[in-house]
Design a protein around this motif. Structure first.
Motif, PDB file in Angstrom:
ATOM      1  N   LEU A  52       0.824  -1.202   0.000  1.00 38.39           N
ATOM      2  CA  LEU A  52       0.000   0.000   0.000  1.00 38.39           C
ATOM      3  C   LEU A  52       0.865   1.262   0.000  1.00 38.39           C
ATOM      4  CD1 LEU A  52      -2.808   1.238   0.141  1.00 38.39           C
ATOM      5  CD2 LEU A  52      -2.713   1.046   2.629  1.00 38.39           C
ATOM      6  N   GLU A  53       1.923   1.269   0.807  1.00 40.98           N
ATOM      7  CA  GLU A  53       2.822   2.424   0.825  1.00 40.98           C
ATOM      8  C   GLU A  53       3.507   2.616  -0.520  1.00 40.98           C
ATOM      9  OE1 GLU A  53       3.214   4.695   3.068  1.00 40.98           O
ATOM     10  OE2 GLU A  53       1.742   3.763   4.401  1.00 40.98           O
ATOM     11  N   GLU A  54       3.888   1.515  -1.147  1.00 50.21           N
ATOM     12  CA  GLU A  54       4.538   1.600  -2.453  1.00 50.21           C
ATOM     13  C   GLU A  54       3.575   2.169  -3.500  1.00 50.21           C
ATOM     14  OE1 GLU A  54       5.852  -2.132  -3.936  1.00 50.21           O
ATOM     15  OE2 GLU A  54       7.206  -1.265  -5.410  1.00 50.21           O
ATOM     16  N   MET A  55       2.317   1.749  -3.458  1.00 50.17           N
ATOM     17  CA  MET A  55       1.330   2.259  -4.407  1.00 50.17           C
ATOM     18  C   MET A  55       1.090   3.754  -4.191  1.00 50.17           C
ATOM     19  SD  MET A  55       0.311  -0.135  -6.475  1.00 50.17           S
ATOM     20  CE  MET A  55      -1.287   0.412  -7.045  1.00 50.17           C
ATOM     21  N   ARG A  56       1.037   4.160  -2.939  1.00 50.01           N
ATOM     22  CA  ARG A  56       0.849   5.584  -2.669  1.00 50.01           C
ATOM     23  C   ARG A  56       2.027   6.412  -3.179  1.00 50.01           C
ATOM     24  NH1 ARG A  56      -1.192   5.056   3.624  1.00 50.01           N
ATOM     25  NH2 ARG A  56      -3.393   4.501   3.191  1.00 50.01           N
TER      26      ARG A  56
END
Length: 723
Positions: free
Chosen positions: A448-452
């Motif tokens: 999720l952090e990578e996608m953000r």
């Protein structure tokens, strides 16, 4: 016309007999008026006039001197700013001067149009005869003054301080005023105007210089640096450095002493509101709203699809009916029948039926039948039999059919290639989605952090591209701008067109312009008209990636909110790519400006005025004296009086002593003293002079003025030794 002011009106005007003179200190900054013999002026106000219109009635009002800022909201001041009657320190706008005198006499308590008191009014050194005569005519003809006397303000201040033992009969008065600075030598108690010196620098320039420096340093707070605020900061914080170069080096090196001398002015700052994370109820509510919006969009899409299917069914029904009619038409009437319907041949009509049928099945979502697959996979030689036959073996009708078959073959092959490419992209997309789903299952938080992070990076690239296409340069003072120059904003197609235009003339050399004489010259316009904007028109890969990341984040992150188009994350009115202002940006640091601004009194060249400073003016006044008595020069330098508003600046006395000592012989006595009250001593000295019995001998009447003329008025001087 009404006069607006907050200056209180005096009520004891009639208590003074006509023999008591009125004393006026007509300074370029402040106007002071009062009665002779008193120690304080009755009325003091700024020597400016403003004539705005009332917003409600449209009536022009006159605002003299200081005004109540709360009242200015009722007036339209856009076309009328504050005006002064002075040019430097010489009165030249006598229309404005009349407004000021009307207001001054009214505030003093005069009720009639005539003033029956003698008047002593101050002027500058070497006041032009024209200005003095116009002032005399204004006082005599407009106000009916019985007698007038003119005196120099700096001379009155020197004589007043001499009376109180601050200076001697022989000395020099240095008066840094509002717009000019004067030095006047005194010998035996009388000013020697031949030795006077003047420079066009004063307190106005110091305040204006401070205002400019702070506005350049903090451009986003420039509206807060008003004239009144700059004047307040100058009086409160400015000082004159003993050694300007060494003082500036301390601030450049950032020493502890420089830090102690730095002053701070904190402007009002309200921190931006911090948005609290949404609650579970809010997340659920937004999810319900999104679901409702999605359902409405799906219903709209379904209604549009149904309408399209209905139209295509009607079109297919019409085509089938047309085919049945064609079967019933005789062979000879077929060409005329087809021409009426808009088709060239039976084959074109059947091809149209086939296309509409396939489109209808696609719209319904039905799979292709075997006939369509067979139709697409049929060998081109069977489907388009005329393609491989030479043109000389075909009739004119067959040649037309051959062209149509070539077009159909090309478009069919193009559709097949596009379909194959789409299938490959869908397979690749499905494979990538599977890989991402596996990564998400392994570590959901990291995924999720990578996608953000990816979404933020792609969003910044998209916004940057949009800014490159705009033609603006929004900046926020000393912040960096997100925009670029015009040459970088041009697309490749526009740059190519500009290159063609600029090189067309240079290709001809330096001779006569013969562009257009040859046919190939006009090929330039064909090159310019070509569509070179494929790169600009095709879908941007970053925008597609942004849409994919946004869709993915909406699926896995319930707190994600997609930014609307044109939303860049800045507050309203803030330039793109500029960080928001913090509390530190609202802290005004006044460091080197404290001594840099008043330094122009000693070095006017810092603001572009190529004249000498205060210390050199004293030496110039001594050299201009008609005699070269060394003892007299010693007496002059041992009694130097500073008067005027700028002499209140901290460090003036020490710096002036140091500067004069450097231009005088070694061992000379240098004594610089400050006036008791540099601001009011000129009026007090004039008040004491007007209270003497010999005052009327120094004044002249209207009859004297018109009998003796302007030539005599130019030579007129009062005798100060009576004070």
């Amino acid at each position: 016309m009404p006069i607006v002011s907050k200056t209180r009106r005096q009520t004891d005007y009639k208590l003074f007999p006509p023999s008591v003179p009125i004393v006026i200190d007509n300074g370029a900054s402040y106007f002071r008026i009062g009665w002779a013999g008193e120690t304080e002026p009755r009325v003091v106000f700024r020597n400016i006039v403003q004539r705005p219109r009332h917003k409600a009635t449209g009536e022009t009002v006159t605002i003299v001197g200081d005004f109540d800022a709360a009242m200015m909201k009722f007036f339209d001041c856009t076309r009328s700013g504050p005006r002064s009657a002075f040019d430097s320190n010489v009165v030249y706008q006598f229309e404005i001067m009349e407004y000021i005198l009307d207001f001054a006499f009214d505030r003093l308590g005069a009720s009639g149009s005539a003033i029956d008191h003698p008047i002593l009014i101050t002027e500058c050194v070497g006041n032009p005869v024209y200005s003095r005569s116009k002032m005399a005519e204004l006082l005599f003809d407009t106000y009916g003054v019985p007698a007038v006397a003119f005196g120099v303000d700096a001379a009155f201040s020197y004589k007043y301080n001499q009376r109180h033992g601050k200076c001697r009969k022989d000395g020099i008065v240095i008066c840094p005023g509002f717009t000019t600075t004067h030095t006047i030598p005194f010998v035996d108690g009388e000013p020697v105007y031949k030795g006077s010196c003047r420079t066009n620098i004063g307190g106005y320039h110091v305040t204006d210089y401070l205002k400019q420096l702070l506005s350049l340093k903090y451009p986003f707070h420039a509206s807060r640096f008003t004239w009144e605020k700059a004047e307040e900061l100058k009086l409160e914080h400015c000082y004159i450095a003993p050694d300007y170069v060494s003082e500036a080096r301390k601030f450049q090196e950032g020493t502890k002493e420089a830090e102690e001398k730095t002053r701070y002015w904190q402007l009002p700052w309200i921190p931006p509101p911090v948005e609290a994370p949404p609650s579970e109820e809010e997340i659920a509510r937004k999810a319900a709203i999104r679901e409702k919006q999605g359902q409405r969009l799906r219903e709209m899409a379904e209604a549009k699809r149904t309408s399209k299917i209905t139209e295509m069914e009607n079109e297919l029904h019409s085509l089938h009916f047309l085919v049945k009619q064609l079967d019933q038409v005789e062979e000879d009437d077929i060409p005329s029948f087809l021409s009426d319907t808009g088709y060239a041949s039976r084959q074109e009509l059947e091809s149209t039926v086939l296309k509409v049928t396939q489109a209808l099945r696609k719209a319904r979502g039905e799979p292709k039948d075997e006939a369509d697959e067979f139709e697409e996979n049929t060998d081109s030689s069977e489907k388009y039999p005329l393609i491989n036959i030479p043109d000389n073996m075909l009739t004119p009708e067959q040649l037309k059919d051959k062209k149509k078959q070539l077009f159909l073959k090309t478009t069919t092959e193009g559709r097949l290639r596009a379909r194959q490419k789409r299938n490959e992209e869908e397979l690749e997309k499905e494979r990538r989605n599977q890989l991402e789903e596996e990564r998400r299952r392994e570590n959901p938080e990291f995924y999720l952090e990578e996608m953000r992070a990816q979404y933020k990076e792609v969003l910044e690239r998209v916004e940057q591209k949009k800014r490159l296409k705009t033609n603006g340069s929004n900046t926020n003072g000393n912040q960096k701008s997100g925009n670029v120059g015009r040459g970088e904003r041009l697309s490749a197609a526009k740059r190519e067109r500009m290159r063609l235009l600029t090189t067309a003339a240079f290709d001809r050399g330096k001779g006569e312009d013969t562009f257009g004489a040859k046919d190939e010259d006009w090929q330039l316009y064909k090159l310019m008209s070509k569509d070179h904007d494929e790169d600009d028109e095709r879908p941007d890969s970053d925008e597609a990636e942004l849409a994919r990341l946004s869709s993915r984040l909406q699926e896995i992150d319930p707190t994600f909110e997609q930014k609307a188009e044109g939303e860049t994350g800045q507050t309203p009115g803030e330039a793109p790519g500029v960080r928001p202002l913090t509390e530190e940006d609202y802290k005004i640091v006044i460091g080197v400006e404290r001594f840099r601004c008043p330094e122009i009194l000693f070095h006017p060249n810092l603001v572009g005025i190529e004249q000498v400073g205060l210390d050199e003016m004293a030496g110039a006044s001594i050299r201009r004296l008609p005699h070269g008595d060394k003892e007299l020069e010693e007496r002059l330098t041992s009694s130097i009086l500073m008067t005027g508003g700028c002499s209140l600046v901290q460090g003036m006395k020490e710096r002036l002593e140091c500067g004069i000592r450097m231009i005088r012989p070694c061992g000379s006595t240098i004594n610089v003293v400050q006036a008791e009250d540099p601001v009011l001593d000129a009026w007090r000295g004039a008040s004491a002079f007007a209270a003497e019995l010999s005052f009327l001998r120094n004044a002249f009447t209207k009859k004297d003025y018109y009998e003796k003329g302007e030539e005599w008025l130019g030579r007129y001087q009062i005798q100060y030794n009576t004070l």
